[in-house]
Design a protein around this motif. Structure first.
Motif, short mmCIF file in Angstrom:
data_model
loop_
_atom_site.label_atom_id
_atom_site.label_comp_id
_atom_site.label_asym_id
_atom_site.label_seq_id
_atom_site.Cartn_x
_atom_site.Cartn_y
_atom_site.Cartn_z
N VAL A 1 1.07 -1.24 -0.27
CA VAL A 1 -0.25 -0.26 0.58
C VAL A 1 0.86 1.43 0.02
N GLY A 2 1.97 1.61 1.29
CA GLY A 2 2.26 2.51 1.36
C GLY A 2 1.75 3.46 1.30
N ALA A 3 0.89 4.02 1.88
CA ALA A 3 -0.05 4.93 2.09
C ALA A 3 0.76 6.08 3.56
N LEU A 4 0.59 4.81 4.97
CA LEU A 4 1.21 5.01 6.00
C LEU A 4 2.37 5.59 5.87
N ASP A 5 2.20 7.31 6.89
CA ASP A 5 3.39 7.74 7.28
C ASP A 5 4.63 7.26 8.16
N PRO A 6 5.59 7.71 8.99
CA PRO A 6 5.84 6.93 9.77
C PRO A 6 5.39 7.51 11.69
N ALA A 7 4.77 8.77 11.52
CA ALA A 7 3.61 8.67 12.67
C ALA A 7 2.50 7.82 12.54
N GLY A 8 1.87 7.49 11.66
CA GLY A 8 0.83 6.69 11.42
C GLY A 8 1.47 5.23 12.12
N ARG A 9 2.70 4.55 11.51
CA ARG A 9 3.45 3.64 11.55
C ARG A 9 2.89 3.65 13.43
N GLN A 10 3.91 5.14 13.51
CA GLN A 10 3.93 4.88 15.34
C GLN A 10 2.45 4.53 15.94
N ARG A 11 1.14 6.14 15.47
CA ARG A 11 -0.07 5.19 15.57
C ARG A 11 -0.69 3.70 16.10
N PHE A 12 -0.16 3.04 14.83
CA PHE A 12 -0.92 1.65 15.36
C PHE A 12 0.03 0.98 15.64
N CYS A 13 1.11 0.89 15.98
CA CYS A 13 1.74 0.07 17.65
C CYS A 13 1.65 0.69 18.12
N ALA A 14 0.76 2.15 18.26
CA ALA A 14 0.08 2.60 20.34
C ALA A 14 -1.17 2.04 20.47
N GLU A 15 -1.43 1.61 19.21
CA GLU A 15 -2.92 1.17 19.12
C GLU A 15 -3.00 -0.29 19.25
N TRP A 16 -2.21 -1.00 18.66
CA TRP A 16 -2.07 -2.73 19.02
C TRP A 16 -1.47 -2.54 20.70
N VAL A 17 -1.12 -1.93 21.26
CA VAL A 17 -0.72 -1.98 23.04
C VAL A 17 -2.09 -2.55 23.90
N LEU A 18 -2.98 -1.66 23.21
CA LEU A 18 -4.42 -1.82 24.13
C LEU A 18 -4.87 -2.66 23.86
N LEU A 19 -4.54 -3.39 22.31
CA LEU A 19 -4.64 -5.23 21.52
C LEU A 19 -4.16 -5.75 22.72
N ALA A 20 -2.79 -5.63 23.06
CA ALA A 20 -1.90 -6.71 23.47
C ALA A 20 -2.58 -7.00 25.43
N ARG A 21 -2.41 -5.68 26.17
CA ARG A 21 -3.02 -5.19 27.17
C ARG A 21 -4.37 -5.88 27.72
N LEU A 22 -5.52 -6.41 26.43
CA LEU A 22 -6.83 -6.38 26.91
C LEU A 22 -6.50 -8.13 26.36
N LEU A 23 -5.35 -8.55 25.93
CA LEU A 23 -5.13 -9.83 25.87
C LEU A 23 -4.30 -10.81 27.53
N GLY A 24 -3.84 -9.62 28.18
CA GLY A 24 -3.39 -10.05 28.96
C GLY A 24 -1.56 -9.36 29.39
N VAL A 25 -1.35 -9.00 28.08
CA VAL A 25 -0.13 -8.44 29.23
C VAL A 25 -0.05 -7.56 29.41
N PRO A 26 1.30 -7.25 30.39
CA PRO A 26 0.88 -5.76 31.00
C PRO A 26 1.58 -4.68 30.78
N ALA A 27 1.41 -3.94 30.36
CA ALA A 27 1.43 -2.23 29.53
C ALA A 27 2.42 -2.52 29.13
N GLY A 28 3.51 -2.64 31.42
CA GLY A 28 4.77 -2.04 30.22
C GLY A 28 6.17 -2.85 29.94
N ARG A 29 5.20 -3.93 29.70
CA ARG A 29 6.28 -4.89 28.53
C ARG A 29 5.43 -4.41 27.18
#
Length: 286
Positions: A140-168
């Motif tokens: 695709v190539g539409a996501l800029d560096p800030a968008g890639r950063q947002r994606f990772c930050a959003e998926w921290v929430l998913l990992a937390r929902l599935l039981g991973v401590p936030a700091g990890r």
């Protein structure tokens, strides 16, 4: 650790935009059909971890029905990302409940495993995040560096929902890549019965039994693996393979530009956008 409603702050930019909403990087990335092909790469990464493979084999589906597992993984991912809030929370609770009963001793390594182990959950998480971001960049190539950063930050929430401590949870693309590199360098990854079978099925696809599209998807999955995992799976990646990979990804990027949105986007993304529009503009819903 299960889902805790008071421990995770959930924002809804549009009423019942679920966990993220239509302006999120997660909706942008997972909405693209070609990005979802990265799930096949992630599945190969999962299968190479003997404890993840052992935990998955306990359900009886990893070796007998690898494509079924791939489909179910994507369906759950779609629900978490595009589902209404109650649907996403319910999916997380069901996953956590199923994980609590999956534990044992891996016959290959003699090591104990549990599906609730944060290290195993993080390997699954990082494999998916790195694969989806890689396929977004390649196809695709539409996501800029800030968008890639947002994606990772959003998926921290998913990992937390599935039981991973936030700091990890790695919260940036660099940290996700560093986690993947650390695991691949640790020596824990190795061939398993599940990984051997999965690679064999994908190689049969690559040889042409299931059509041009699946051959292309199989080629992408095998040849976009980290180098050490390509070696683990016996994938010979030479200059000609890299040129073919570059040409295939360029063709996909160019080809998608002329596609209508309903063809280019995944059905869950289309349905989720329609849902939020109906809620935001009830008098104009069709």
């Amino acid at each position: 650790m299960g889902w805790n409603d008071s421990a995770v702050h959930l924002e809804m930019p549009v009423p019942d935009g679920g966990l993220f909403g239509p302006d999120s990087a997660s909706w942008q990335v997972l909405g693209e059909r070609t990005v979802i092909l990265g799930g096949m790469r992630a599945l190969l990464m999962h299968a190479a971890h003997p404890l993840v493979a052992a935990a998955t084999a306990q359900t009886g589906t990893f070796e007998s029905d690898p494509w079924g597992r791939h489909r179910r993984t994507l369906e759950l991912t779609y629900t978490l990302v595009f589902g209404a809030r109650a649907e996403a929370v319910g999916a997380a609770r069901r996953i956590n409940a199923a994980h609590r009963s999956v534990r044992g001793v891996d016959p290959l390594t003699g090591m104990a495993y549990a599906a609730t182990d944060p290290d195993l959950l993080l390997w699954v998480h990082a494999s998916l995040v790195s694969s989806f971001l890689l396929y977004e960049r390649l196809t695709v190539g539409a996501l800029d560096p800030a968008g890639r950063q947002r994606f990772c930050a959003e998926w921290v929430l998913l990992a937390r929902l599935l039981g991973v401590p936030a700091g990890r949870v790695p919260s940036t693309p660099d940290r996700v890549d560093a986690w993947v590199d650390a695991v691949t360098a640790s020596g824990v990854l190795r061939p398993t019965d599940g990984s051997t079978l999965l690679a064999a099925i994908i190689r049969r696809s690559a040889k042409g039994l299931y059509g041009v599209k699946l051959r292309a998807a199989a080629f992408l999955a095998l040849h976009t693996l980290p180098p050490s995992l390509r070696d683990l799976y016996g994938v010979n990646h030479h200059r000609v393979d890299q040129r073919l990979l570059d040409a295939l990804c360029a063709a996909i990027r160019i080809g998608r530009r002329g596609l209508p949105e309903r063809t280019r986007l995944t059905p869950p993304a289309v349905a989720a956008r329609a849902r939020t529009l109906r809620i935001a503009q009830p008098g104009q819903a069709g």
